[in-house]
Write a protein that holds these residues in place. Structure first.
Motif, mmCIF file in Angstrom:
data_model
loop_
_atom_site.group_PDB
_atom_site.id
_atom_site.type_symbol
_atom_site.label_atom_id
_atom_site.label_comp_id
_atom_site.label_asym_id
_atom_site.label_seq_id
_atom_site.Cartn_x
_atom_site.Cartn_y
_atom_site.Cartn_z
ATOM 1 N N ASP A 168 1.417 -7.644 10.283
ATOM 2 C CA ASP A 168 1.650 -9.081 10.371
ATOM 3 C C ASP A 168 1.631 -9.753 9.007
ATOM 4 N N PHE A 169 1.126 -9.057 7.985
ATOM 5 C CA PHE A 169 1.060 -9.622 6.635
ATOM 6 C C PHE A 169 2.130 -9.015 5.726
ATOM 7 N N ALA A 170 3.112 -8.353 6.319
ATOM 8 C CA ALA A 170 4.125 -7.663 5.515
ATOM 9 C C ALA A 170 4.857 -8.616 4.571
ATOM 10 N N GLY A 171 5.062 -9.855 5.005
ATOM 11 C CA GLY A 171 5.760 -10.815 4.158
ATOM 12 C C GLY A 171 4.940 -11.273 2.976
ATOM 13 N N ASP A 172 3.615 -11.256 3.109
ATOM 14 C CA ASP A 172 2.727 -11.686 2.032
ATOM 15 C C ASP A 172 1.365 -11.018 2.210
ATOM 16 N N TRP A 201 -2.250 -2.844 -6.889
ATOM 17 C CA TRP A 201 -2.742 -2.683 -5.505
ATOM 18 C C TRP A 201 -1.577 -2.494 -4.548
ATOM 19 N N LEU A 202 -0.521 -3.280 -4.733
ATOM 20 C CA LEU A 202 0.659 -3.127 -3.883
ATOM 21 C C LEU A 202 1.221 -1.710 -3.993
ATOM 22 N N GLU A 203 1.348 -1.228 -5.211
ATOM 23 C CA GLU A 203 1.973 0.074 -5.433
ATOM 24 C C GLU A 203 1.097 1.207 -4.911
ATOM 25 N N GLN A 204 -0.201 1.127 -5.200
ATOM 26 C CA GLN A 204 -1.084 2.250 -4.885
ATOM 27 C C GLN A 204 -1.622 2.202 -3.459
ATOM 28 N N ASN A 205 -1.922 1.013 -2.956
ATOM 29 C CA ASN A 205 -2.581 0.885 -1.653
ATOM 30 C C ASN A 205 -1.628 0.440 -0.550
ATOM 31 N N TRP A 206 -0.959 -0.671 -0.774
ATOM 32 C CA TRP A 206 -0.110 -1.231 0.277
ATOM 33 C C TRP A 206 1.078 -0.325 0.595
ATOM 34 N N ARG A 207 1.581 0.370 -0.402
ATOM 35 C CA ARG A 207 2.733 1.260 -0.195
ATOM 36 C C ARG A 207 2.317 2.719 -0.089
ATOM 37 N N HIS A 208 1.043 2.963 0.144
ATOM 38 C CA HIS A 208 0.569 4.338 0.294
ATOM 39 C C HIS A 208 1.242 4.980 1.505
ATOM 40 N N PRO A 209 1.732 6.209 1.379
ATOM 41 C CA PRO A 209 2.488 6.817 2.485
ATOM 42 C C PRO A 209 1.658 7.080 3.741
#
Length: 309
Positions: A168-172, A201-209
């Motif tokens: 639900d927070f994908a947009g922000d 954080w976005l690169e390492q955590n939010w986009r973690h596979p």
């Protein structure tokens, strides 16, 4: 038979697969896949100076190690080094060679202290102490049988609280970053951590596979997340919480327990059968929540430290 140590090649499936297999066999309580190994190395922060190493014998990966600086610590010169060897390939010198290579790298990039996690078993403790490491804080791995175990009754959110998924927070996702940064800074441990770099954080955590945005759950008050549990899955049957916490102003209301319980119910409905988590042995509130949920301690690690130089 000669053991050699070299850098992991992130674009070679035999390397990332071999690294993930070693980690799983030596420490099955943390989720690793070839994709997550590659992601960790490729997207590691430049200031961490990360190296992933493999020990190879006759073309087969039998050991793995990761060495990096704690770039997100306010205290400079702190380094991480974790060494793993396949349980059926010990006593070949792989662990010793990996430890030496990792320490040499950390010394070269400015580390003055090296921290490592060691399973609390006699052979592992002897290995660490023989190499000059001193025992520190313990931490527990906990396991929950989602297939055969019984979860507690599903609680309803209290008035003014709603549950949302990370999707639900994908947009922000910045509100989740801010909550993660606040809670991680309060975690007990020997190295203080500060999350200040949102892009990292976005690169390492939010986009973690392995991150499941559908199972990661937040308790929301007035539109903002105030408690959450972040969930990894291996894409098959295993579930792991990488972080669970509550903003300081909302603690004592059971909101982290609420978020994690709902996440576990959805995980079971999705067919996941085994859940893992980890807690510092001094984190009594979170251990109590996990035991209430049905988790049982399945292994213990100890943090060891060595000063370089």
């Amino acid at each position: 038979m000669t053991v050699i140590v070299r850098d992991l090649r992130p674009d070679v499936p035999a390397d990332t697969g071999g690294y993930a297999r070693v980690r799983h066999l030596a420490l099955p309580y943390i989720l690793f896949t070839p994709d997550s190994v590659r992601h960790f190395l490729v997207h590691s922060h430049p200031d961490a100076r990360t190296r992933l190493l493999v020990a190879e014998e006759d073309g087969e990966v039998i050991g793995a190690a990761g060495a990096s600086l704690a770039h997100d610590s306010p205290e400079p010169g702190m380094g991480h080094l974790n060494v793993y060897v396949r349980p059926d390939r010990t006593h070949r010198g792989a662990g010793r060679l990996l430890a030496r290579a990792g320490e040499e790298h950390l010394a070269a990039v400015g580390a003055v202290k090296v921290f490592t996690w060691v399973l609390d078993e006699p052979a592992n403790r002897v290995f660490a102490e023989r190499h000059g490491y001193t025992r520190g804080r313990p931490a527990h791995f906990l396991r929950l049988d989602l297939a055969q175990g019984t979860l507690p009754p599903l609680p309803e959110p209290p008035p003014g609280v709603e549950l949302r998924t990370a999707a639900d927070f994908a947009g922000d996702p910045r509100p989740l970053f801010e909550l993660d940064a606040e809670t991680v800074s309060d975690e007990p441990g020997e190295i203080d951590v500060e999350f200040t770099d949102y892009d990292a954080w976005l690169e390492q955590n939010w986009r973690h596979p392995l991150l499941s945005r559908e199972l990661s759950t937040a308790a929301v008050v007035d539109g903002r997340p105030v408690a959450f549990t972040l969930v990894y899955t291996d894409g098959a049957t295993r579930y792991s919480t990488s972080m669970t916490g509550t903003a300081r102003a909302h603690r004592g209301r059971g909101l982290a327990k609420l978020a994690k319980t709902h996440s576990l119910y959805r995980a079971r409905e999705a067919g996941l059968t085994e859940a893992f988590t980890g807690n510092d042995a001094g984190n009594a509130p979170m251990i109590a929540i996990n035991k209430w949920l049905g988790y049982e301690i399945c292994a213990t690690e100890v943090r060891y430290v060595r000063e370089l130089g």
